[in-house]
Each structure stands twice: as C-alpha cells, then as structure tokens.
Design a protein around this motif. Structure first.
Motif, PDB file in Angstrom:
ATOM      1  N   ASP A   1       0.846  -1.197   0.000  1.00 57.39           N
ATOM      2  CA  ASP A   1       0.000   0.000   0.000  1.00 57.39           C
ATOM      3  C   ASP A   1       0.884   1.251   0.000  1.00 57.39           C
ATOM      4  OD1 ASP A   1      -2.026  -1.811   0.288  1.00 57.39           O
ATOM      5  OD2 ASP A   1      -2.732  -1.080   2.232  1.00 57.39           O
ATOM      6  N   VAL A   2       0.491   2.258  -0.789  1.00 59.88           N
ATOM      7  CA  VAL A   2       1.214   3.534  -0.781  1.00 59.88           C
ATOM      8  C   VAL A   2       0.333   4.562  -0.077  1.00 59.88           C
ATOM      9  CG1 VAL A   2       2.461   5.236  -2.140  1.00 59.88           C
ATOM     10  CG2 VAL A   2       2.296   2.885  -2.973  1.00 59.88           C
TER      11      VAL A   2
ATOM     12  N   SER B   1      -3.670  10.064  -1.590  1.00 60.65           N
ATOM     13  CA  SER B   1      -3.203  11.301  -2.231  1.00 60.65           C
ATOM     14  C   SER B   1      -1.712  11.545  -1.994  1.00 60.65           C
ATOM     15  CB  SER B   1      -4.019  12.495  -1.733  1.00 60.65           C
ATOM     16  OG  SER B   1      -3.828  12.690  -0.347  1.00 60.65           O
ATOM     17  N   SER B   2      -1.158  11.002  -0.901  1.00 58.32           N
ATOM     18  CA  SER B   2       0.284  11.206  -0.666  1.00 58.32           C
ATOM     19  C   SER B   2       1.100  10.395  -1.682  1.00 58.32           C
ATOM     20  CB  SER B   2       0.667  10.831   0.772  1.00 58.32           C
ATOM     21  OG  SER B   2       0.590   9.442   0.972  1.00 58.32           O
ATOM     22  N   GLY B   3       0.580   9.231  -2.077  1.00 55.19           N
ATOM     23  CA  GLY B   3       1.240   8.427  -3.110  1.00 55.19           C
ATOM     24  C   GLY B   3       1.171   9.118  -4.458  1.00 55.19           C
TER      25      GLY B   3
ATOM     26  N   VAL C   1       8.884   5.666  -0.818  1.00 53.94           N
ATOM     27  CA  VAL C   1       8.861   5.701  -2.295  1.00 53.94           C
ATOM     28  C   VAL C   1       9.576   6.961  -2.785  1.00 53.94           C
ATOM     29  CG1 VAL C   1       7.387   5.764  -4.353  1.00 53.94           C
ATOM     30  CG2 VAL C   1       6.685   4.407  -2.362  1.00 53.94           C
ATOM     31  N   ARG C   2       9.293   8.083  -2.121  1.00 53.10           N
ATOM     32  CA  ARG C   2       9.910   9.364  -2.501  1.00 53.10           C
ATOM     33  C   ARG C   2      11.434   9.289  -2.372  1.00 53.10           C
ATOM     34  NH1 ARG C   2      11.248  14.358  -0.046  1.00 53.10           N
ATOM     35  NH2 ARG C   2      10.931  16.069  -1.512  1.00 53.10           N
ATOM     36  N   LYS C   3      11.878   8.694  -1.259  1.00 47.30           N
ATOM     37  CA  LYS C   3      13.319   8.576  -1.018  1.00 47.30           C
ATOM     38  C   LYS C   3      13.992   7.755  -2.125  1.00 47.30           C
ATOM     39  CE  LYS C   3      16.357   7.161   2.745  1.00 47.30           C
ATOM     40  NZ  LYS C   3      16.431   6.429   4.006  1.00 47.30           N
TER      41      LYS C   3
END
Lengths: 145, 113
Positions: B19-20, B55-57, B28-30
């Motif tokens: 899950d993202v 929404s953050s994903g 994921v961003r890193k």
C-alpha cells in the motif's frame, strides 16, 4: 472495536487508533470489512476506504501537526441505507472555512485529499463545536450489489 | 512495502509492492530521489503490486514526473489495478501521466516520445 446496536437496528462499531501513519492500515482494513458486511458494492467500498484514510491523514498532518500518541476515534454506523463514519480528534480546532479542495488544473504534489473526500462521499460535514478538537462526518448511501 | 529497481536499456524500472499511503509514500519518494541522483534517464513505475494508493502516493508520483520533465527524461506508469487507475481518474491525473498497460508498452513509449 466495540459493537453496539441502536434503536433503529443500525449497528455501531467504534475503533480508536493513535494518530500515527502506521496505524492507518488498521482503519482501512476495518472500514473495508464493514463495507463488505453492509452489502455495498466494491467501488463504493474502495471510495469509503479512501475517504476515511484521507480524513485520518488530514487529522494527523493538520489537526495534530504530525504523528502523536493522541487518538483518532472512529464511530461507524451501518444501517440498511447508509454507512456513516464520524472521526473525532482532540487536536487544534480547525477553521472549517479554510477546508477547500484545490484546483485540479494546478499540476503539483499535494492538496488532493479534500478533493478525494468531497468527490467520493455523499455527505461531508465538519464540526468544531467541541470543548476540544473536531469531528468530521462522512456519509455514503449504499447501492446494493 | 517493498521497492525493487531493475535497470533495462536506458531506463530504471521501479517495482512497488504494498500500500502507498501517508506511512509508506516517504519511502517511495526517497527511492525516487536516489534514482534522480544516479541520473536515471527514464523512469518506469510498475504498480502491479499496489492495491491501495492515497493522495500522498499520487503526490509523490507528481513530484517524480516534474523532476523527470526538468531533466528531459520520461516517466511512465504501468500495470495499474482498477482501484489505482480510479485514484488517478479522480484527480484527473490520468491525462497528465502516461499510463501504459504493461512493461513492453512502457518501454516502447519511452522510445516513441
């Protein structure tokens, strides 16, 4: 989780998590199971899970100002015609007038949570008339499978 | 959350499993920022293992798209499950991202433009 029954035969389930991102999956799993029990369709189930997750994320980020031991208390009411979720926090009082979705033609990271909540739910109502904290009420009317 | 990177021709393929959400999207961003540092020419993101994205994903992938555009690289998404596609449609970002059916189509798309 605390089950209960109201006079009109609706069922009430209560869940409380610490306001930390790692516990969001617990709320999502619970809401998913409740949607399944309520007999709603799969699309609605995904939408309710998304809205509850986004609302909890907003509580963590904005009301509490980051992860905290403070609680998010969810009261979920299932009746034959709807699922109603009330999310109660005990953080900073929100300015309801400032809760607005952003314009979608701005292609930038962030700010989509409120848009998702407003788009997928049938009713969204914020309440800050508590001695401490806030409540958001999310309602989805059930379309049977 | 599992993040696996494969190199293929002139692209890095990032496979996301899990899950993202607000908890995992910083990971994921890193990973994406690390790929940018390595001067990855094109980035393909395999979302077959993602059954939930909030929404953050989506925001993380918008940032990746903007970073890739700045360096004139390409970013393609592929293997989206219906629930994930719905999230992109809800935000009208399905028209902004190049969403491909599978890896072959995504690889072909970076050669085409």
């Amino acid at each position: 989780m605390t089950p209960g029954r109201t006079k009109d035969k609706s069922e009430i389930i209560e869940i409380q998590i610490p306001a930390k991102p790692q516990f969001l999956k617990i709320i999502r799993a619970a809401v998913g199971s409740i949607c399944e029990i309520s007999g709603g369709n799969l699309d609605d189930s995904h939408n309710v899970i998304l809205a509850v997750d986004e609302a909890c994320s907003n509580i963590i980020k904005h009301t509490y100002g980051g992860p905290t031991e403070e609680p998010i208390h969810a009261t979920i009411l299932i009746s034959p015609e709807k699922i109603e979720i009330r999310l109660r926090d005990f953080g900073e009082k929100i300015d309801i007038k400032k809760i607005k979705p952003r314009k979608l033609d701005e292609i930038r990271p962030g700010g989509l949570g409120v848009h998702f909540i407003n788009t997928v739910m049938d009713e969204v109502e914020y309440d800050n008339h508590f001695e401490q904290g806030n409540q958001v009420k999310l309602v989805k009317y059930i379309e049977k499978k | 959350m599992e993040l696996v990177v494969f190199e293929k021709q002139n692209a890095a393929i990032l496979k996301i499993v899990g899950d993202v959400d607000l908890y995992s999207s910083p990971q994921v961003r890193k990973k994406i920022l690390a790929l940018m540092k390595k001067k990855t020419e094109n980035l393909l993101v395999d979302l077959d293992g993602v059954s939930y994205m909030d929404s953050s994903g989506v925001a993380t992938l918008v940032e990746a798209l903007q970073l890739m555009k700045k360096r004139r690289g390409k970013l393609k998404l592929f293997n989206l499950r219906p629930a994930i596609r719905d999230v992109f449609e809800l935000s009208r970002l399905d028209k902004v991202f190049d969403i491909c059916e599978d890896e072959n189509q995504a690889m072909a798309a970076i050669s085409e433009g």
